[in-house]
Design a protein around this motif. Sequence first.
Motif, PDB file in Angstrom:
ATOM      1  N   TYR A 163       0.831  -1.202   0.000  1.00  0.00           N
ATOM      2  CA  TYR A 163       0.000   0.000   0.000  1.00  0.00           C
ATOM      3  C   TYR A 163       0.865   1.251   0.000  1.00  0.00           C
ATOM      4  O   TYR A 163       1.740   1.408   0.855  1.00  0.00           O
ATOM      5  CB  TYR A 163      -0.937   0.020   1.219  1.00  0.00           C
ATOM      6  N   ALA A 164       0.618   2.121  -0.966  1.00  0.00           N
ATOM      7  CA  ALA A 164       1.306   3.406  -1.037  1.00  0.00           C
ATOM      8  C   ALA A 164       0.296   4.451  -1.462  1.00  0.00           C
ATOM      9  O   ALA A 164      -0.575   4.173  -2.294  1.00  0.00           O
ATOM     10  CB  ALA A 164       2.463   3.347  -2.035  1.00  0.00           C
ATOM     11  N   ALA A 165       0.383   5.641  -0.885  1.00  0.00           N
ATOM     12  CA  ALA A 165      -0.600   6.669  -1.212  1.00  0.00           C
ATOM     13  C   ALA A 165       0.005   8.053  -1.078  1.00  0.00           C
ATOM     14  O   ALA A 165       0.952   8.257  -0.328  1.00  0.00           O
ATOM     15  CB  ALA A 165      -1.816   6.539  -0.293  1.00  0.00           C
ATOM     16  N   THR A 166      -0.577   8.997  -1.813  1.00  0.00           N
ATOM     17  CA  THR A 166      -0.256  10.398  -1.588  1.00  0.00           C
ATOM     18  C   THR A 166      -1.377  11.004  -0.755  1.00  0.00           C
ATOM     19  O   THR A 166      -2.494  10.475  -0.728  1.00  0.00           O
ATOM     20  CB  THR A 166      -0.150  11.177  -2.912  1.00  0.00           C
ATOM     21  N   ALA A 167      -1.062  12.088  -0.074  1.00  0.00           N
ATOM     22  CA  ALA A 167      -2.080  12.748   0.748  1.00  0.00           C
ATOM     23  C   ALA A 167      -1.680  14.206   0.901  1.00  0.00           C
ATOM     24  O   ALA A 167      -0.529  14.568   0.646  1.00  0.00           O
ATOM     25  CB  ALA A 167      -2.194  12.079   2.113  1.00  0.00           C
ATOM     26  N   SER A 168      -2.648  15.010   1.295  1.00  0.00           N
ATOM     27  CA  SER A 168      -2.355  16.426   1.507  1.00  0.00           C
ATOM     28  C   SER A 168      -3.025  16.883   2.796  1.00  0.00           C
ATOM     29  O   SER A 168      -4.135  16.436   3.113  1.00  0.00           O
ATOM     30  CB  SER A 168      -2.885  17.245   0.327  1.00  0.00           C
ATOM     31  N   ILE A 169      -2.376  17.778   3.508  1.00  0.00           N
ATOM     32  CA  ILE A 169      -2.947  18.252   4.774  1.00  0.00           C
ATOM     33  C   ILE A 169      -4.277  18.974   4.554  1.00  0.00           C
ATOM     34  O   ILE A 169      -5.065  19.110   5.477  1.00  0.00           O
ATOM     35  CB  ILE A 169      -1.981  19.194   5.523  1.00  0.00           C
ATOM     36  N   SER A 170      -4.537  19.412   3.315  1.00  0.00           N
ATOM     37  CA  SER A 170      -5.787  20.116   3.027  1.00  0.00           C
ATOM     38  C   SER A 170      -6.962  19.145   2.930  1.00  0.00           C
ATOM     39  O   SER A 170      -8.104  19.534   3.097  1.00  0.00           O
ATOM     40  CB  SER A 170      -5.658  20.869   1.702  1.00  0.00           C
ATOM     41  N   HIS A 171      -6.677  17.895   2.657  1.00  0.00           N
ATOM     42  CA  HIS A 171      -7.730  16.889   2.506  1.00  0.00           C
ATOM     43  C   HIS A 171      -7.588  15.884   3.643  1.00  0.00           C
ATOM     44  O   HIS A 171      -7.124  14.767   3.458  1.00  0.00           O
ATOM     45  CB  HIS A 171      -7.633  16.225   1.137  1.00  0.00           C
ATOM     46  N   TRP A 172      -7.978  16.344   4.844  1.00  0.00           N
ATOM     47  CA  TRP A 172      -7.643  15.595   6.054  1.00  0.00           C
ATOM     48  C   TRP A 172      -8.378  14.271   6.169  1.00  0.00           C
ATOM     49  O   TRP A 172      -7.840  13.310   6.704  1.00  0.00           O
ATOM     50  CB  TRP A 172      -7.831  16.466   7.289  1.00  0.00           C
ATOM     51  N   LYS A 173      -9.618  14.204   5.674  1.00  0.00           N
ATOM     52  CA  LYS A 173     -10.341  12.926   5.775  1.00  0.00           C
ATOM     53  C   LYS A 173      -9.655  11.878   4.908  1.00  0.00           C
ATOM     54  O   LYS A 173      -9.488  10.731   5.309  1.00  0.00           O
ATOM     55  CB  LYS A 173     -11.799  13.097   5.336  1.00  0.00           C
TER      56      LYS A 173
ATOM     57  N   PRO B 247       4.970  -3.445   4.755  1.00  0.00           N
ATOM     58  CA  PRO B 247       5.396  -2.053   4.680  1.00  0.00           C
ATOM     59  C   PRO B 247       4.415  -1.215   3.869  1.00  0.00           C
ATOM     60  O   PRO B 247       3.870  -1.680   2.869  1.00  0.00           O
ATOM     61  CB  PRO B 247       6.746  -2.137   3.965  1.00  0.00           C
ATOM     62  N   THR B 248       4.187   0.010   4.306  1.00  0.00           N
ATOM     63  CA  THR B 248       3.308   0.924   3.579  1.00  0.00           C
ATOM     64  C   THR B 248       3.961   2.296   3.519  1.00  0.00           C
ATOM     65  O   THR B 248       4.872   2.587   4.288  1.00  0.00           O
ATOM     66  CB  THR B 248       1.930   1.035   4.259  1.00  0.00           C
ATOM     67  N   PHE B 249       3.476   3.117   2.605  1.00  0.00           N
ATOM     68  CA  PHE B 249       4.137   4.393   2.360  1.00  0.00           C
ATOM     69  C   PHE B 249       3.102   5.485   2.161  1.00  0.00           C
ATOM     70  O   PHE B 249       2.127   5.301   1.437  1.00  0.00           O
ATOM     71  CB  PHE B 249       5.002   4.259   1.100  1.00  0.00           C
ATOM     72  N   LEU B 250       3.318   6.599   2.821  1.00  0.00           N
ATOM     73  CA  LEU B 250       2.424   7.736   2.651  1.00  0.00           C
ATOM     74  C   LEU B 250       3.256   8.972   2.308  1.00  0.00           C
ATOM     75  O   LEU B 250       4.159   9.345   3.056  1.00  0.00           O
ATOM     76  CB  LEU B 250       1.638   7.978   3.950  1.00  0.00           C
ATOM     77  N   HIS B 251       2.938   9.554   1.154  1.00  0.00           N
ATOM     78  CA  HIS B 251       3.642  10.745   0.689  1.00  0.00           C
ATOM     79  C   HIS B 251       2.731  11.947   0.923  1.00  0.00           C
ATOM     80  O   HIS B 251       1.749  12.134   0.212  1.00  0.00           O
ATOM     81  CB  HIS B 251       3.964  10.565  -0.812  1.00  0.00           C
ATOM     82  N   VAL B 252       3.041  12.723   1.964  1.00  0.00           N
ATOM     83  CA  VAL B 252       2.134  13.788   2.404  1.00  0.00           C
ATOM     84  C   VAL B 252       2.634  15.160   1.961  1.00  0.00           C
ATOM     85  O   VAL B 252       3.762  15.555   2.287  1.00  0.00           O
ATOM     86  CB  VAL B 252       1.995  13.778   3.947  1.00  0.00           C
ATOM     87  N   TYR B 253       1.783  15.862   1.260  1.00  0.00           N
ATOM     88  CA  TYR B 253       2.141  17.210   0.828  1.00  0.00           C
ATOM     89  C   TYR B 253       1.965  18.167   2.002  1.00  0.00           C
ATOM     90  O   TYR B 253       0.877  18.279   2.568  1.00  0.00           O
ATOM     91  CB  TYR B 253       1.256  17.628  -0.349  1.00  0.00           C
TER      92      TYR B 253
END
Lengths: 321, 392
Positions: free
Chosen positions: A195-205, A220-226
Amino acid sequence: MEENSKLSQFQPVKSIFEINREERMAPGHRACAGCGPMIAVRQILQSLDVKPVVISATGCVEVTTSTYPDSAWLVPWAHVAFENSAAVASGVEAAMHALKVRGELKEERPVIALAGDGGTFDIGLQALSGALERGHRMLYVCYDNEAYMNTGIQRSSATPFGAWTTTSPVGKEWPGKAEIKKDIMGIVVAHGTPYAATASISHWKDLMTKVRKAVSQNGPTFLHVYAPCNRGWRFEPKDTVEVAKRAVETRFFPLYEVENGRYRITVPVAKPRPLEDFLSLQGRFSHLLKPENLEVLKELKSIVEERWSKINAAASVQVQT
Amino acid sequence: MAQFEPVQTRKSLLTGDEAVAHAVRQSSVDLVAAYPITPQTIIVERIADFAASGAFTGQFVPVESEHSAMSACIGGALAGARAFTATASQGLALMHEMLYAASGLRLPISMAIANRALNSPLNIHNDHTDVMGSIDSGWIQLFVENAEEAYDRVIQSFRIAEAVNLPVAINLDGFTLTHSTEPVEMLSDEVVRGFVGRPPKRDSLMDEAPKSFGLMSLPDSYQFFKDDQSRATTGSSVTISQVEGEYAKLSGREHGPLKIFRPGSKVMMVMLGSYAGTARTTARRMKNDGEQVGVISLGWLRPFPEKQFLDALEGVETLMIMDRSVSYGAPAGPLASDVMSLLYRYGIKRKVIAVTYGLGGRGFLEEDAMRLFRYAGKSGSSFESFFFYGGE
Ligand SMILES: Cc1ncc(C[n+]2csc(CCOP(=O)(O)OP(=O)(O)O)c2C)c(N)n1
Ligand code: SF4
Ligand SMILES: [Mg+2]
C-alpha cells in the motif's frame, strides 16, 4: 509475520467525530506558525486509536519538537539520525516480534517512520528501499515540504522544477531548479509495496483514512504527504492549508493510492484550476510569472500535465476531462 | 582461581567467526542485523544457518548496509531487545555515524569487529586501522587473541553492555583469527543462557507511558551528557572485571584487562590481538638464551586499563609499543599515543619505541619478534618510531 488483529481492520474517516480526540502533539513546540508538516503530524497521530511508535528523521519536525529537556511527543518517539528512520524502524519492528515470541511483550504497536523529503527522496532512499524490500510491518511517512528546510531551504530531489531555493537560486543562467521532481511513489510501488498513497494536509479525511488503511496492512506501507512550508515557499502562514488545497486542485499534487499494484485516484480533479492559482501564492515561484520566464512556466505546466496523465492512465477508474 | 566448578563443555574445532556465531546463538539474542564483509562473513552466514534451522530464536534482519545494520540494532535496543551485529573495515567506516548514536543513546549493543585494513588501496587483510578510526566513538573495546577468547568475550559482552548501558565491541583479527580453525571449548546452551539471563528492564519505546529518546541538546546540556558518558566508560572497568570474574568461575577461563608475560622484564612488547602469542613464544625462547623480554597484551583498550598497566611497568626499562594502524602526522601510532599520555599523566619515564607493523596483512613471525626484542634491548634513545616490515 503474525497478524495483530486489532490493527488489521480499518474504518474510513467520514467526519471529525470519528477521529481520536486525544492530542498527541503537545502545545509549545518550536515549529513556525502555520507549519504544514506539523499539521500533517497531528492528523497522522490522531487518525489512530492505538499509540504508534514514531521514529523521526532529522529535520524540521524533529528539531522543533524535541529540545532537551522537553518533548512534544505524547506517543513513544525516538530520533537517531537523518538518513536511517526506515532502518531504525526496521529494528524496532523486528525487536517487537522477538520480544513477543519470548512472551515479554503483550502487543505490538504500529511503527511509523517519519522523514522529510530530504530524508526520504535523497539521503534516506537506500534505507527506505531496504526496509520495503524486507517487508517490515511499518508505515513510512514522508512529509514533503519540497526542500531541506531545517538547514535553510536548500533544494532536494523533491523540489519541483522551476522553484527557487537557496541552492537553486534564480539568476540570468538559472530558472530556479532545473531538474524535475523525483517520482518517489513510482519507486516505492516498484518494490511491490502492498500500500502506497499520496495525501495532503488540506484533505484531512482522505489523509486520515489512508493512515488507517496503511496501518491495517500486514507489511510495509508508504504515505507521501504534501506539507507546505511557509518559510521556505515564501507565503503567509495563514495560507498553508490553502496552498496545499490549490496544489491538489491544480493537479500539481494528485491524490491517489496504490493498493497491491492497483491505482485509484482518491480525489478526482475533473476541472483543474489554472496552475497560476497555486504558483501565485508563493514567493518561490514568483519569477515564473514574469514574461521573461514564460518558457519555463510552460515547461512546468507540461510536467504537471504529464504527471497527472500518467497517474490517471494507470488508475482503474479514469477521471474524465 | 578460587573455585572452579567444571561445567558441561563441548570441545569443537571452530574458526573465530564460527565461535562468535555460536556465542550469539547461545546468548538469547533478540535481534541480529548485519551486512556481509570479508572477513566477518562467516559470522553472518552461521547465524543465518542457525536462524534457518531454528537454533537461533531471535530475529535475523539482513539489512542493505552496515549503516542500516547499526541503525536497526539501535532501533531494536530502543525497543528493549538484545541486539548484535558484526562488521569489519569499510563496514565499520560506513556505520561510523551510528557508532556515536549507539553510545550517546547509552544503548547496550554488542558487535564483533573482524579487524581489517581500510581502502585505499583496497586490502581485505588484517590490521587495526578500522577500529582505531572509531576508537573514540564511545564503545567499550575488547581485543582477543584466539577463537575461544572471541567466544568468551561475546558472551561476556551482553552482560557488560546491559550493566553499564554502553555498547561493546569485540575485536578479533581478520583471517588470523576469523578464518583459522582452533579448538574451542563451548559451554552448554543452558549454562550460557543462565549466565547472560535476559536484558534488565530499562526505559524503552514499548513502555506503557510514552517516552522520547534522542532529543536535541543545546550547549547548556550537551557537555553534561558527554561528561556522564565519559565517567560511565571509565567506570565500566569495575563491571567488566566483575563479569570476567563470574565467567571465570563458570568456565575456568580468565580474561582480564591485560595479560602480562614475564612481568618485570627490561623490554616489554605492548600488543593488541593475536600476534601477542607469537611475541610470547619468542620471549620464552629468548629466556632460554638468558635475555629478559616480556609481553603485555591488552584485553581492553577502552576503557584503558590504567591501573593494571601502570602496575605492569615495575622493573621495565623499554616499552616497545606495536601499532597495526597509522595516525598520519601524529607523534606516534594510536596505541603508542595512549601509552605515552598515560606515562606522562603519572609522571613515569620509560623508553618508548613506537613500531608500526602488520599493515594490510603483513605477517609477524618469531624471527621478527626476536629482531625487535634485540633491537629494543640495545636502542639508546628515549623515543623512536619506525615502520617495521616483518613476515618475510
Ligand atoms: C548525514 C547528515 N547530513 C546532513 C545533515 C544536515 N541536515 C539536517 S536536517 C537536513 C535537511 C532535512 O530536510 P528534509 O528531510 O526535507 O526535512 P525538513 O527539514 O525539510 O523538514 C539536513 C541536510 C545531517 N543531519 N546528517
Ligand atoms: S521552516 Fe517550514 S517546515 Fe520548518 S518548522 Fe518552519 S514552517 Fe515548518
Ligand atoms: Mg523538506
